[in-house]
Design a protein around this motif. Structure first.
Motif, PDB file in Angstrom:
ATOM      1  N   GLU A 277      45.486  81.493 -81.307  1.00 57.16           N
ATOM      2  CA  GLU A 277      44.715  81.371 -80.059  1.00 57.16           C
ATOM      3  C   GLU A 277      43.441  82.211 -80.110  1.00 57.16           C
ATOM      4  O   GLU A 277      42.363  81.765 -79.699  1.00 57.16           O
ATOM      5  CB  GLU A 277      45.574  81.834 -78.864  1.00 57.16           C
ATOM      6  CG  GLU A 277      46.350  80.724 -78.211  1.00 57.16           C
ATOM      7  CD  GLU A 277      47.205  81.240 -77.061  1.00 57.16           C
ATOM      8  OE1 GLU A 277      47.093  80.692 -75.968  1.00 57.16           O
ATOM      9  OE2 GLU A 277      47.989  82.208 -77.268  1.00 57.16           O
TER      10      GLU A 277
ATOM     11  N   SER B   8      41.258  67.977 -76.977  1.00 57.97           N
ATOM     12  CA  SER B   8      42.048  67.598 -75.801  1.00 57.97           C
ATOM     13  C   SER B   8      41.789  68.578 -74.657  1.00 57.97           C
ATOM     14  O   SER B   8      41.354  69.700 -74.855  1.00 57.97           O
ATOM     15  CB  SER B   8      43.534  67.634 -76.143  1.00 57.97           C
ATOM     16  OG  SER B   8      43.980  68.975 -76.214  1.00 57.97           O
ATOM     17  N   ARG B   9      42.066  68.105 -73.498  1.00 61.94           N
ATOM     18  CA  ARG B   9      41.888  68.930 -72.304  1.00 61.94           C
ATOM     19  C   ARG B   9      42.635  70.248 -72.436  1.00 61.94           C
ATOM     20  O   ARG B   9      42.137  71.307 -72.071  1.00 61.94           O
ATOM     21  CB  ARG B   9      42.356  68.147 -71.085  1.00 61.94           C
ATOM     22  CG  ARG B   9      42.624  68.946 -69.858  1.00 61.94           C
ATOM     23  CD  ARG B   9      41.763  68.536 -68.680  1.00 61.94           C
ATOM     24  NE  ARG B   9      41.718  69.633 -67.720  1.00 61.94           N
ATOM     25  CZ  ARG B   9      41.000  69.637 -66.639  1.00 61.94           C
ATOM     26  NH1 ARG B   9      40.220  68.615 -66.375  1.00 61.94           N
ATOM     27  NH2 ARG B   9      41.009  70.649 -65.816  1.00 61.94           N
ATOM     28  N   GLU B  10      43.850  70.185 -72.964  1.00 61.33           N
ATOM     29  CA  GLU B  10      44.662  71.386 -73.058  1.00 61.33           C
ATOM     30  C   GLU B  10      44.072  72.397 -74.036  1.00 61.33           C
ATOM     31  O   GLU B  10      44.056  73.596 -73.784  1.00 61.33           O
ATOM     32  CB  GLU B  10      46.103  71.028 -73.469  1.00 61.33           C
ATOM     33  CG  GLU B  10      47.061  72.209 -73.514  1.00 61.33           C
ATOM     34  CD  GLU B  10      46.986  73.111 -72.287  1.00 61.33           C
ATOM     35  OE1 GLU B  10      46.717  72.617 -71.163  1.00 61.33           O
ATOM     36  OE2 GLU B  10      47.162  74.339 -72.468  1.00 61.33           O
ATOM     37  N   GLU B  11      43.560  71.914 -75.159  1.00 57.69           N
ATOM     38  CA  GLU B  11      42.928  72.810 -76.133  1.00 57.69           C
ATOM     39  C   GLU B  11      41.754  73.551 -75.508  1.00 57.69           C
ATOM     40  O   GLU B  11      41.610  74.777 -75.632  1.00 57.69           O
ATOM     41  CB  GLU B  11      42.421  72.003 -77.340  1.00 57.69           C
ATOM     42  CG  GLU B  11      43.494  71.591 -78.330  1.00 57.69           C
ATOM     43  CD  GLU B  11      42.923  70.702 -79.439  1.00 57.69           C
ATOM     44  OE1 GLU B  11      43.237  70.970 -80.602  1.00 57.69           O
ATOM     45  OE2 GLU B  11      42.180  69.741 -79.143  1.00 57.69           O
TER      46      GLU B  11
ATOM     47  N   SER C 249      41.015  73.951 -72.333  1.00 56.93           N
ATOM     48  CA  SER C 249      41.476  74.805 -71.241  1.00 56.93           C
ATOM     49  C   SER C 249      42.060  76.105 -71.793  1.00 56.93           C
ATOM     50  O   SER C 249      41.846  77.198 -71.248  1.00 56.93           O
ATOM     51  CB  SER C 249      42.502  74.038 -70.421  1.00 56.93           C
ATOM     52  OG  SER C 249      42.872  74.780 -69.295  1.00 56.93           O
ATOM     53  N   SER C 250      42.788  75.976 -72.865  1.00 52.93           N
ATOM     54  CA  SER C 250      43.428  77.148 -73.468  1.00 52.93           C
ATOM     55  C   SER C 250      42.400  78.168 -73.954  1.00 52.93           C
ATOM     56  O   SER C 250      42.547  79.379 -73.744  1.00 52.93           O
ATOM     57  CB  SER C 250      44.319  76.687 -74.623  1.00 52.93           C
ATOM     58  OG  SER C 250      44.563  77.747 -75.521  1.00 52.93           O
TER      59      SER C 250
ATOM     60  N   ARG D 180      40.998  79.918 -70.962  1.00 55.17           N
ATOM     61  CA  ARG D 180      41.951  80.864 -70.373  1.00 55.17           C
ATOM     62  C   ARG D 180      42.006  82.138 -71.205  1.00 55.17           C
ATOM     63  O   ARG D 180      42.051  83.248 -70.667  1.00 55.17           O
ATOM     64  CB  ARG D 180      43.334  80.215 -70.244  1.00 55.17           C
ATOM     65  CG  ARG D 180      43.516  79.530 -68.872  1.00 55.17           C
ATOM     66  CD  ARG D 180      44.916  78.961 -68.675  1.00 55.17           C
ATOM     67  NE  ARG D 180      45.057  77.629 -69.282  1.00 55.17           N
ATOM     68  CZ  ARG D 180      45.841  77.355 -70.299  1.00 55.17           C
ATOM     69  NH1 ARG D 180      46.608  78.306 -70.823  1.00 55.17           N
ATOM     70  NH2 ARG D 180      45.886  76.133 -70.793  1.00 55.17           N
TER      71      ARG D 180
ATOM     72  N   GLU E 266      37.808  75.962 -64.795  1.00 57.60           N
ATOM     73  CA  GLU E 266      38.423  74.657 -64.557  1.00 57.60           C
ATOM     74  C   GLU E 266      37.400  73.662 -64.034  1.00 57.60           C
ATOM     75  O   GLU E 266      37.423  72.481 -64.374  1.00 57.60           O
ATOM     76  CB  GLU E 266      39.586  74.784 -63.550  1.00 57.60           C
ATOM     77  CG  GLU E 266      40.865  75.317 -64.154  1.00 57.60           C
ATOM     78  CD  GLU E 266      41.406  74.432 -65.284  1.00 57.60           C
ATOM     79  OE1 GLU E 266      41.479  73.202 -65.097  1.00 57.60           O
ATOM     80  OE2 GLU E 266      41.724  74.985 -66.361  1.00 57.60           O
TER      81      GLU E 266
END
Lengths: 193, 193
Positions: free
Chosen positions: A155, B176-179, B181-182, B185, B89
């Motif tokens: 990460e 991807s959205r999750e990547e 976003s991660s 964060r 976001e």
DNA sequence: CCAATTCTTGACTAAACGGTCAAGTATGGA
DNA sequence: TCCATACTTGACCGTTTAGTCAAGAATTGG
């Protein structure tokens, strides 16, 4: 056997890469390429089959050269945090003209989006290797308690890779060397325990 | 007085902005614009003087709309860290198609480099306002000891702005959205004390 | 020396580009 | 009603584009 080629294909590829780097793919015309290389259109077609193939070769060359320079520059650094800083410094360009061109990979990535699979493979190869180098340094830093273990090395590596991409964009949009360098130093500093 | 215009100039500007956003400035032809808007070339020239002027208006519209949405989305958040997360976001696009287009400002910034002063002024206006919103949240967070004070709010704001720009690039290049976003964060999490 | 092969050269093509022009058209004030 | 004004339309212009073609030139194995 046959008439020998009158130009050095490697040199010409290098020159073409420079033009693509400066102007982008679309905005580069065959006239730009022939003017710079002094090689006529049909001769370029003989070696590289068309503009896109020539661009792909340019990307591969850029990747090889940049990774070689990067790996050489960080080879001496043993302290993980110092190595991360060296990586950050290595991706910044020294002279004003080189900085304004930005990074060929980033430029290509944004020009082509996610549509062209071959282009994106080239870009991915460069990104993955850079990421590996970063993650390696981070893992060592975590082992030595110099870098936070609140988050995984994977990460954190993606985080720093992202910051570096942002920095390359800043360079192209005209930010000063000091501004860009400062952002990257902050990005590394926040990794410290 | 005179013959009234048969189309809604605001709607047409909106449609043109969408085309520019999807295809970029250079790659957008007048045929693309007339096909989408159903308005003939000369009529577009009547309202906007040429392609570049139309693009500048598109940038201004994009900036206004995006900042309005951004400010609305973070208005409710009182906790500084939650507000920063809300900002992150808000800059991500929800549907796959919108994500693949990336951010019009970033696209324009990389397409034009630092050459065009007017274009860069538009881009700077958006970046500065976003930066202000971030810095404000960071200052509050520092005052409440929720965010590190090892570095100035200004430096941290530039750091996070840079991470967001990188994230917008990731979106366009197909992550991807999750990547994405991660990564953001992580970027916020590292600000915590 | 010749012939197969590849390279070089400049002319060429068809399409697309941004932008312009001129002729026709709808509107409301005089 | 008529006219000044601004909008609409499609044809048009010169330029530039990526890519092709054909004819000539250089090389070396035979």
């Amino acid at each position: 056997m046959s008439r020998p080629r009158e130009f050095d294909a490697d040199l010409v590829l290098h020159q073409c890469m420079d033009v693509f780097w400066t102007k982008g793919f679309q905005a580069t015309s065959y006239e730009d390429l022939t003017r710079t290389t002094q090689v006529k259109k049909q001769s370029l077609y003989g070696v590289f089959k068309n503009k896109r193939a020539l661009f792909l070769k340019s990307l591969a060359l850029y990747r090889q050269e940049n990774l070689a320079v990067l790996e050489a520059k960080i080879a001496g650094e043993t302290l993980p945090l110092r190595r991360l800083e060296a990586i950050c410094e290595a991706v910044l360009y020294s002279d004003e003209d080189a900085r304004r061109r930005g990074c060929l990979m980033i430029n290509a990535s944004l020009e082509f989006g996610s549509e062209d699979a071959d282009i994106n493979r080239e870009i991915a190869l460069m990104a993955e290797r850079t990421q590996e180098l970063i993650e390696e340094a981070i893992r060592e830093g975590q082992a030595q308690n110099a870098i936070t273990s609140r988050l995984s090395s994977h990460e954190l590596a993606r985080y720093l890779g992202n910051a570096i991409n942002g920095a390359k964009m800043m360079e192209k949009s005209g930010a000063s060397r000091e501004e860009v360098s400062s952002v990257l130093r902050t990005s590394v500093a926040l990794l410290e325990t």
